[in-house]
Design a protein around this motif. Structure first.
Motif, PDB file in Angstrom:
ATOM      1  N   ASP A   4       0.878  -1.176   0.000  1.00 19.70           N
ATOM      2  CA  ASP A   4       0.000   0.000   0.000  1.00 19.70           C
ATOM      3  C   ASP A   4       0.914   1.225   0.000  1.00 19.70           C
ATOM      4  O   ASP A   4       1.495   1.572   1.031  1.00 19.70           O
ATOM      5  N   SER A   5       1.033   1.863  -1.153  1.00 18.84           N
ATOM      6  CA  SER A   5       2.008   2.940  -1.314  1.00 18.84           C
ATOM      7  C   SER A   5       1.513   4.289  -0.822  1.00 18.84           C
ATOM      8  O   SER A   5       2.268   5.269  -0.859  1.00 18.84           O
ATOM      9  N   ALA A  30      -2.239 -10.378   6.671  1.00 17.16           N
ATOM     10  CA  ALA A  30      -3.017 -11.574   6.341  1.00 17.16           C
ATOM     11  C   ALA A  30      -3.403 -11.606   4.871  1.00 17.16           C
ATOM     12  O   ALA A  30      -3.654 -12.676   4.313  1.00 17.16           O
ATOM     13  N   CYS A  31      -3.427 -10.444   4.231  1.00 14.31           N
ATOM     14  CA  CYS A  31      -3.726 -10.341   2.799  1.00 14.31           C
ATOM     15  C   CYS A  31      -2.450 -10.227   1.965  1.00 14.31           C
ATOM     16  O   CYS A  31      -2.502  -9.877   0.786  1.00 14.31           O
ATOM     17  N   ASN A  32      -1.304 -10.511   2.599  1.00 14.26           N
ATOM     18  CA  ASN A  32      -0.003 -10.482   1.927  1.00 14.26           C
ATOM     19  C   ASN A  32       0.420  -9.072   1.521  1.00 14.26           C
ATOM     20  O   ASN A  32       1.123  -8.892   0.517  1.00 14.26           O
ATOM     21  N   VAL A  33      -0.022  -8.080   2.283  1.00 15.84           N
ATOM     22  CA  VAL A  33       0.456  -6.705   2.100  1.00 15.84           C
ATOM     23  C   VAL A  33       1.683  -6.546   2.989  1.00 15.84           C
ATOM     24  O   VAL A  33       1.568  -6.534   4.223  1.00 15.84           O
ATOM     25  N   THR A  34       2.838  -6.461   2.366  1.00 16.50           N
ATOM     26  CA  THR A  34       4.099  -6.540   3.117  1.00 16.50           C
ATOM     27  C   THR A  34       4.617  -5.197   3.597  1.00 16.50           C
ATOM     28  O   THR A  34       5.299  -5.134   4.623  1.00 16.50           O
ATOM     29  N   ASP A  35       4.349  -4.125   2.859  1.00 15.34           N
ATOM     30  CA  ASP A  35       4.860  -2.798   3.216  1.00 15.34           C
ATOM     31  C   ASP A  35       3.747  -1.769   3.080  1.00 15.34           C
ATOM     32  O   ASP A  35       2.858  -1.904   2.227  1.00 15.34           O
ATOM     33  N   ILE A  36       3.842  -0.726   3.894  1.00 10.90           N
ATOM     34  CA  ILE A  36       2.825   0.328   3.927  1.00 10.90           C
ATOM     35  C   ILE A  36       3.537   1.676   4.054  1.00 10.90           C
ATOM     36  O   ILE A  36       4.484   1.814   4.832  1.00 10.90           O
ATOM     37  N   LEU A  37       3.050   2.658   3.309  1.00  7.11           N
ATOM     38  CA  LEU A  37       3.570   4.019   3.433  1.00  7.11           C
ATOM     39  C   LEU A  37       2.473   4.910   3.993  1.00  7.11           C
ATOM     40  O   LEU A  37       1.432   5.114   3.369  1.00  7.11           O
ATOM     41  N   VAL A 190      -6.774   4.789 -19.071  1.00  5.62           N
ATOM     42  CA  VAL A 190      -5.396   5.205 -18.768  1.00  5.62           C
ATOM     43  C   VAL A 190      -4.605   4.019 -18.228  1.00  5.62           C
ATOM     44  O   VAL A 190      -3.465   3.768 -18.643  1.00  5.62           O
ATOM     45  N   VAL A 191      -5.205   3.277 -17.300  1.00  6.24           N
ATOM     46  CA  VAL A 191      -4.527   2.119 -16.717  1.00  6.24           C
ATOM     47  C   VAL A 191      -4.216   1.080 -17.792  1.00  6.24           C
ATOM     48  O   VAL A 191      -3.130   0.481 -17.807  1.00  6.24           O
ATOM     49  N   LYS A 192      -5.147   0.857 -18.703  1.00  5.89           N
ATOM     50  CA  LYS A 192      -4.900  -0.079 -19.797  1.00  5.89           C
ATOM     51  C   LYS A 192      -3.718   0.361 -20.660  1.00  5.89           C
ATOM     52  O   LYS A 192      -2.945  -0.463 -21.150  1.00  5.89           O
ATOM     53  N   ALA A 193      -3.588   1.681 -20.852  1.00  2.00           N
ATOM     54  CA  ALA A 193      -2.580   2.210 -21.768  1.00  2.00           C
ATOM     55  C   ALA A 193      -1.183   2.283 -21.160  1.00  2.00           C
ATOM     56  O   ALA A 193      -0.190   2.245 -21.884  1.00  2.00           O
ATOM     57  N   LEU A 194      -1.090   2.381 -19.845  1.00  2.00           N
ATOM     58  CA  LEU A 194       0.208   2.574 -19.199  1.00  2.00           C
ATOM     59  C   LEU A 194       0.908   1.241 -18.939  1.00  2.00           C
ATOM     60  O   LEU A 194       0.254   0.253 -18.588  1.00  2.00           O
ATOM     61  N   PRO A 195       2.228   1.211 -19.062  1.00  2.00           N
ATOM     62  CA  PRO A 195       2.958  -0.022 -18.742  1.00  2.00           C
ATOM     63  C   PRO A 195       2.970  -0.276 -17.242  1.00  2.00           C
ATOM     64  O   PRO A 195       2.970   0.660 -16.433  1.00  2.00           O
ATOM     65  N   LEU A 196       2.970  -1.537 -16.864  1.00  2.00           N
ATOM     66  CA  LEU A 196       3.001  -1.897 -15.449  1.00  2.00           C
ATOM     67  C   LEU A 196       4.262  -1.385 -14.769  1.00  2.00           C
ATOM     68  O   LEU A 196       4.263  -1.149 -13.550  1.00  2.00           O
ATOM     69  N   ASP A 197       5.310  -1.173 -15.545  1.00  2.00           N
ATOM     70  CA  ASP A 197       6.577  -0.683 -14.996  1.00  2.00           C
ATOM     71  C   ASP A 197       6.452   0.670 -14.304  1.00  2.00           C
ATOM     72  O   ASP A 197       7.315   1.022 -13.495  1.00  2.00           O
ATOM     73  N   CYS A 198       5.414   1.427 -14.621  1.00  2.00           N
ATOM     74  CA  CYS A 198       5.302   2.781 -14.065  1.00  2.00           C
ATOM     75  C   CYS A 198       4.177   2.917 -13.049  1.00  2.00           C
ATOM     76  O   CYS A 198       3.878   4.021 -12.610  1.00  2.00           O
ATOM     77  N   LEU A 199       3.555   1.799 -12.648  1.00  2.00           N
ATOM     78  CA  LEU A 199       2.387   1.873 -11.776  1.00  2.00           C
ATOM     79  C   LEU A 199       2.693   1.500 -10.328  1.00  2.00           C
ATOM     80  O   LEU A 199       3.491   0.603 -10.055  1.00  2.00           O
ATOM     81  N   LEU A 200       2.038   2.191  -9.423  1.00  2.00           N
ATOM     82  CA  LEU A 200       1.956   1.822  -8.015  1.00  2.00           C
ATOM     83  C   LEU A 200       0.486   1.617  -7.672  1.00  2.00           C
ATOM     84  O   LEU A 200      -0.401   2.058  -8.410  1.00  2.00           O
ATOM     85  N   PHE A 249       7.578   0.133  -6.003  1.00  2.00           N
ATOM     86  CA  PHE A 249       7.610   0.837  -4.719  1.00  2.00           C
ATOM     87  C   PHE A 249       9.011   0.818  -4.120  1.00  2.00           C
ATOM     88  O   PHE A 249       9.525   1.852  -3.685  1.00  2.00           O
ATOM     89  N   HIS A 250       9.616  -0.332  -4.109  1.00  2.00           N
ATOM     90  CA  HIS A 250      10.964  -0.453  -3.548  1.00  2.00           C
ATOM     91  C   HIS A 250      11.973   0.351  -4.360  1.00  2.00           C
ATOM     92  O   HIS A 250      12.853   1.008  -3.787  1.00  2.00           O
TER      93      HIS A 250
END
Length: 262
Positions: A4-5, A30-37, A190-200, A249-250
């Protein structure tokens, strides 16, 4: 794994919805959310937020003044001092919001410029809020050389042209639960058009709970619903979206932290 960024852990309801922050973190784990900002919005609230999250090694912080809070008590010295905390991995939430408070436009610009200068100076990425202020947001980022520190346009609701302009500055695009809303047709494209490399991915909790939790108070555990919806839109597996957005995120926030700690 998921991250969760962007959330506001100090704003959640600990009187009835959750027994305490430990329960919120446990639900996320429990939902495998490992890091939170956990994102700061005023300087006065920052010390309490840090006290709240300090016991949890997987929770990071940002420090800044939200554009809708620019009339709150402000000191540039305090902003610099708070931002130097080793748990602070980003500057913000900052930016411009002409939708709700156009009357503070001039002060918003000043505060935004100060945040950009600080982020560049100490090399920590920016967390940007923008609403009905596309031109001025990009202008201040460019004139302040924000490409030197990078950052993220959080809770993205702008158009594809704005997203591409942000990407040109080295910024990421963060998708919240809004993408699951029926009326968010432009955002879905927009989400469809953007590469996953740039998404949080983010919750912005306690706000904007995604479907099927809409109407409830949001929480970090629900970021998995955002990832799931993105996976459906892009024809990807849930694990692929989770792993890639976690890596993003990392790469943005924690690479710098690791270099500071060495």
């Amino acid at each position: 794994m998921f991250v969760d960024s962007h959330c506001h852990l100090d704003k959640l309801d600990y009187s009835s919805t959750h027994s305490g922050i430990g329960e919120v973190i446990a639900k996320a784990k429990a939902c495998n959310v490992t890091d939170i900002l956990s994102v700061g919005v005023t300087l006065d609230a920052f010390p309490h937020m840090m006290e709240l999250i300090r016991p949890f090694d997987n929770v990071y912080a940002s420090c800044g003044v939200h554009p809708l809070d620019v009339e709150s008590e402000f000191s540039l010295e305090r902003l610099y001092r708070f931002s130097s905390d080793s748990r602070v991995v980003a500057i913000g939430e900052t930016g411009l919001d002409y939708h709700y408070q156009p009357e503070t436009k001039d002060l918003q610009k000043v505060r935004f410029e100060q945040h950009v200068a600080l982020a560049v100076d100490i090399d920590k990425p920016l967390i940007i809020h923008t609403r009905q202020a596309r031109k001025d947001t990009l202008s201040i980022l460019r004139s302040g050389h924000a490409e030197q520190c990078g950052g993220v346009i959080h809770c993205f609701t702008e158009d594809l042209a704005f997203a591409k302009a942000a990407l040109d500055l080295g910024f990421y695009i963060s998708i919240s639960g809004i993408v699951t809303f029926k009326q968010a047709s432009e955002l879905k494209e927009v989400v469809k058009a953007l590469p996953l490399d740039c998404l949080l991915i983010e919750t912005d909790s306690p706000y904007l709970a995604p479907v099927p939790h809409r109407g409830k108070q949001n929480q970090p555990a629900y970021v998995v619903e955002v990832a799931s919806y993105i996976a459906q839109l892009k024809g990807l597996s849930l694990s692929e979206v989770g792993l890639k957005t976690s890596k993003n995120f990392h790469d943005l926030f924690l690479r710098r932290k690791n270099s500071f700690d060495q």
